[in-house]
Structures are given as structure tokens and as C-alpha cells.
Design an enzyme around this catalytic site. Sequence first.
Site, PDB file in Angstrom:
ATOM      1  N   GLU A 277     -15.847  15.174  13.256  1.00  0.00           N
ATOM      2  CA  GLU A 277     -15.778  13.707  13.269  1.00  0.00           C
ATOM      3  C   GLU A 277     -14.560  13.211  14.032  1.00  0.00           C
ATOM      4  O   GLU A 277     -13.483  13.011  13.444  1.00  0.00           O
ATOM      5  CB  GLU A 277     -15.743  13.165  11.836  1.00  0.00           C
ATOM      6  CG  GLU A 277     -17.057  13.327  11.097  1.00  0.00           C
ATOM      7  CD  GLU A 277     -17.058  12.687   9.709  1.00  0.00           C
ATOM      8  OE1 GLU A 277     -16.001  12.168   9.273  1.00  0.00           O
ATOM      9  OE2 GLU A 277     -18.116  12.716   9.070  1.00  0.00           O
TER      10      GLU A 277
ATOM     11  N   GLU B  92     -24.087  15.841   8.911  1.00  0.00           N
ATOM     12  CA  GLU B  92     -23.440  15.639   7.608  1.00  0.00           C
ATOM     13  C   GLU B  92     -23.872  14.289   7.050  1.00  0.00           C
ATOM     14  O   GLU B  92     -23.837  13.287   7.744  1.00  0.00           O
ATOM     15  CB  GLU B  92     -21.910  15.674   7.758  1.00  0.00           C
ATOM     16  CG  GLU B  92     -21.186  15.603   6.421  1.00  0.00           C
ATOM     17  CD  GLU B  92     -19.676  15.518   6.579  1.00  0.00           C
ATOM     18  OE1 GLU B  92     -19.077  16.459   7.152  1.00  0.00           O
ATOM     19  OE2 GLU B  92     -19.093  14.509   6.140  1.00  0.00           O
TER      20      GLU B  92
HETATM   21  C1  IDC Z   1     -14.034  15.222   2.033  1.00  0.00           C
HETATM   22  C2  IDC Z   1     -14.247  16.056   0.804  1.00  0.00           C
HETATM   23  C3  IDC Z   1     -13.050  15.905  -0.098  1.00  0.00           C
HETATM   24  C4  IDC Z   1     -11.801  16.271   0.672  1.00  0.00           C
HETATM   25  C5  IDC Z   1     -11.693  15.459   1.942  1.00  0.00           C
HETATM   26  C6  IDC Z   1     -10.537  15.913   2.809  1.00  0.00           C
HETATM   27  O1  IDC Z   1     -15.426  15.655   0.159  1.00  0.00           O
HETATM   28  O2  IDC Z   1     -13.181  16.726  -1.228  1.00  0.00           O
HETATM   29  O3  IDC Z   1     -10.684  16.004  -0.135  1.00  0.00           O
HETATM   30  O4  IDC Z   1     -12.882  15.613   2.717  1.00  0.00           O
HETATM   31  O5  IDC Z   1     -10.163  14.946   3.694  1.00  0.00           O
HETATM   32  C7  IDC Z   1     -16.484  13.137   5.958  1.00  0.00           C
HETATM   33  C8  IDC Z   1     -15.882  14.424   6.343  1.00  0.00           C
HETATM   34  C9  IDC Z   1     -15.742  15.333   5.157  1.00  0.00           C
HETATM   35  C10 IDC Z   1     -15.305  14.558   3.921  1.00  0.00           C
HETATM   36  C11 IDC Z   1     -16.427  13.595   3.568  1.00  0.00           C
HETATM   37  C12 IDC Z   1     -16.138  12.764   2.324  1.00  0.00           C
HETATM   38  O6  IDC Z   1     -16.574  15.069   7.382  1.00  0.00           O
HETATM   39  O7  IDC Z   1     -14.802  16.318   5.478  1.00  0.00           O
HETATM   40  O8  IDC Z   1     -15.129  15.462   2.883  1.00  0.00           O
HETATM   41  N1  IDC Z   1     -16.673  12.717   4.694  1.00  0.00           N
HETATM   42  O9  IDC Z   1     -15.009  11.977   2.514  1.00  0.00           O
HETATM   43  N2  IDC Z   1     -16.882  12.177   6.773  1.00  0.00           N
HETATM   44  C13 IDC Z   1     -17.309  11.127   6.053  1.00  0.00           C
HETATM   45  C14 IDC Z   1     -17.179  11.457   4.712  1.00  0.00           C
END
Ligand code: IDC
Length: 490
Positions: A201, A288
Amino acid sequence: MGSKKSFLALLGVVLTLCILSACGGVQGQEGAGEPEPPAQEEDVSQEEEPTPEADPASATPPARPSTAGALRVEGTQLVDKDGNPVVLFGVSTHGLAWFPQYVNADLFKELSGWGANVMRLALYTDEYGGWCSGGDRDALRALVLDGVDYASAADQYVIVDWHILSDNNPWVHADDAKAFLADVSATLADRDNVLYEICNEPNGATTWEDVRSYAEEVIPVIRANDPDAVIIVGTPEWSQRVDQAAENPLTEQNVMYALHFYAATHKDDLRNRMVAAVDAGLPVFVSEFGICDASGNGAIDEEQADLWLATMDELGVSRVMWNLSNKNESSAMIWSGSDKVSGLDDADLSQAGRWLKARLAGEWETPEVTLSEQGAAAGGTSASAATVTFAQGDLTVAARLENSWPVEGGTCYQYMLTVRNDGPACDSWHVDVPFAGEVALVDGWNGTYAVSGQTLSIDNASYNGHLDAGQSATDIGFQVSGPGAGGIAA
Ligand code: IDC
């Protein structure tokens, strides 16, 4: 159906409130504290929800590497080795360093048994023991390779995901990306089931031009080892700007573009953008998504999630759900009170996990979606998104109905074709497109056109006749009207 829907919506609200009060919505404390039982488990059984009818689109047996072979991109979609459209639907790990225990052979087999035909291995670059933030590279590399082995043993496709996030711009760790992807793609060169996602991302000030130039540098590194692998490229604003990619896509073959959504945050606007991008010919991969909000936590919106899923089904868009862990957050598929790493019963699943399991099984009530309205709302054209693929001699033709609009006395239909040469190199080609009834040619480009009755014949234009073995001529477009124009009868 209306009353059932509102009942389910009400149930959803009640359940969500239960979950929120049970879990407190805390982020970053996996396994912490005394676990509560899964809040909605009792509710569901008490209410005796009627068994929903299987949805035909989702219930089609998923394509598997053992039979579908190596995938490639034709038009906007993945196709198998014979050119049949393929939809991948599966699960992403959480960060490999965070939750390595869920990368195991039994669990991957189990998820495969649910119907998941793809796994995504999320290798964070900058967060929590990431590749570029002090992570144990030997252990992470082994997890990636093991994950690929487990997916292969479970007859699944697998995405190796270079999971940039807080580093914002893929150029920040581009040298590491190239070194890692060169190594892994060399090691996995003989595998048919591996896809690469080269920047999860991009965000912050990162532009599509930044991502595009990064992709142009990284893709050849993978291609040097694995010339045909499908490569997924992230898009700006946390992989939401597929519209920007559609305006200036990469020229390489077998490339797809990431769109990520979280259903409680991203609704019509982003969905319409996806429809419009696919309508514009962009191969989109939802590598995702979550059914909660974009933090990965908070309330779940099943109604929006189902609208997304039905739309992706209509478009043939592949999708991977975040995340395979028991972290105390609503995007985690496993209930935070369960420490099982395989052999999951329904009681071990979170609401997200149960939602996914039912959808993979095709056990859900598909909402109606009207793509033409969505495409139009996004400023795009109306889409039917139907792709017909057929063989003619050495050629495989993928014809996609792109758009249609009323004209005097009928309807005008616009199609886009990709013509792939499966034989030896050639200097000219000819395709006969059979329609269901008589057609008249309105316009055509990137080819030389003639109509006879129900058949539209296309010869190459002066500049796209030469096709090497395996090469495709793309962007061959035409508009037809007449009684048979609405459908190709191949
Ligand atoms: C989130 C995980 C969370 C972690 C965080 C780290 O769910 O546990 O603490 O990342 O920054 C994304 C990302 C993905 C995120 C997820 C939810 O690709 O890594 O995971 N998210 O925030 N993009 C949109 C949402």
C-alpha cells in the site's frame, strides 16, 4: 426477503455491539487479558438462521494449481492455462513476524478445504520485526518459502507480498525489495502457483508515477527468474487509486493492480471506482480487504461487505481477506480467546472468520448489484463485464463487452479484444467473431474490419500483425449494433 434482510441487519448490529463490548476494540495486544467467549456464537444458534441458498458464482469449484496451472492476465481477468477465467478467493496472513504460528501445513489445508484457493504471505517491511526494521531475515525468508510449500501442498495459489505500509513510498526500501524478490523468485522459479505483490500500500505523498517507476524497476528483477508470474502492483492512497493506474498503466504483460477496501469505511465511492477501472480495461486484484473499518478493527459491516463481494463476483475480481490471526481486532479471523493454530471449530472463529467461511462455501444471500449504475456513478461507462474467450487456430481471443448505449432502433455495443498467439511467431492474424444474430459495424480500431451476416471478421492493422509465440495484440476495439450485437456466440 426485505424483512429477513432487516432482521439480519439488526442482528448484525446487536452482534457487533456484543463484540465491541467484549473486546474493547483494543489494537496491538494480541492474546492479552482473559478472553471472553465469542460474543455472537450463542446469538446465532439461538436465532436459528435459515440455511441460505448457495450462491452460484461463489459456489463454482475454485480453480486449483493442479488443474488450472499457471495463471496469466487476459483483459481484466486472471485466466488459467487454457484461457478459462479464474477467480482467486482466499486469506492473507497477518505480518509473518507477528503471527508466524499460523503459517503451518494443517491450517493451509484446512482453509483450502473451506474453498480458499489462494494464500497471501504478508512480509512487512517496516513494522514489527519487518524485513527492513530489524526482523530476523533468515526466519522470515524460511517462513515465506515454507508458506509457499504449504500452499502448494494444499493445492492453492500463493502471493508473496512485500508489505510496505508505514514506509509510505516503495522507493524507500527499493534496494531491499529487489534483493529479496530476486532471491525468492529465483528460489521459486519452477513453481506455477506463485504470484508476487511488490508494494502492498503506497500512501502519503506517493504518486502513481512513483509507484509506476518503482514497478518498472522491480518487475524485471522477478521476470529474470520467472518470466510469466502474475505481478500485483499497489496503487496510491493505500491501494485505492486504481483510477490513476487506469490512466497510465504499465506496459508489461501479466500485471494486475491492487485495490484494497475495508467495508465499514469504504463504500459506494471506492466500489464505483473499482467498477470504473475494470470497465476501463484495468485488471484489478483486491489483494487485501476487511469487513471492518480501515484500522483493521472497529465495527463490522456485513451488508457492505456482501455488496463488495457480489460486485467482485460480477466483475470476476479476485480477492484476499485480511487477516489470519487471533489478534484482538475485528479483522482477525480467529477469536482472540482461541490459541489453536489449526483444527478450527466455528467457536474458534471471529465474526470475520465465520463471514469468510460461509462466503467461501457459497452459503450467503447474494445482494443484487447493478454494475451499470455503479460505473455511471463513478463517471465511467456502463459495464456488463462479460468476457468471452475462444480459440481459433493458433489464436486465443478474449472478447470483453465494455459498454452499451441506446441508439435509434436498438443498442450499440462496444467490445475490446485481446488476441494471443499460441502458435509460432506470425506476421498477420485473422479472427472471426461469431455473434448470436446479424450485426452491423459502427466503428472499429486497431484492426481491419468486415461484416458478413452474423460474423465480424478482423484482420490485423498494419502495425500489430507481428506476434511472437505467446504474444498478444491488445486494445482491439469495435462497436456493433443489430439484433445479434449483444452477445458473442463462441
Ligand atoms: C494492520 C493490522 C494491525 C497492525 C497494523 C500495523 O491489522 O494488527 O497493528 O496493520 O500497522 C491495511 C494494511 C494492513 C493493516 C490493515 C488494518 O495493509 O497492514 O493491518 N490495513 O489496518 N490497509 C488498510 C487496512
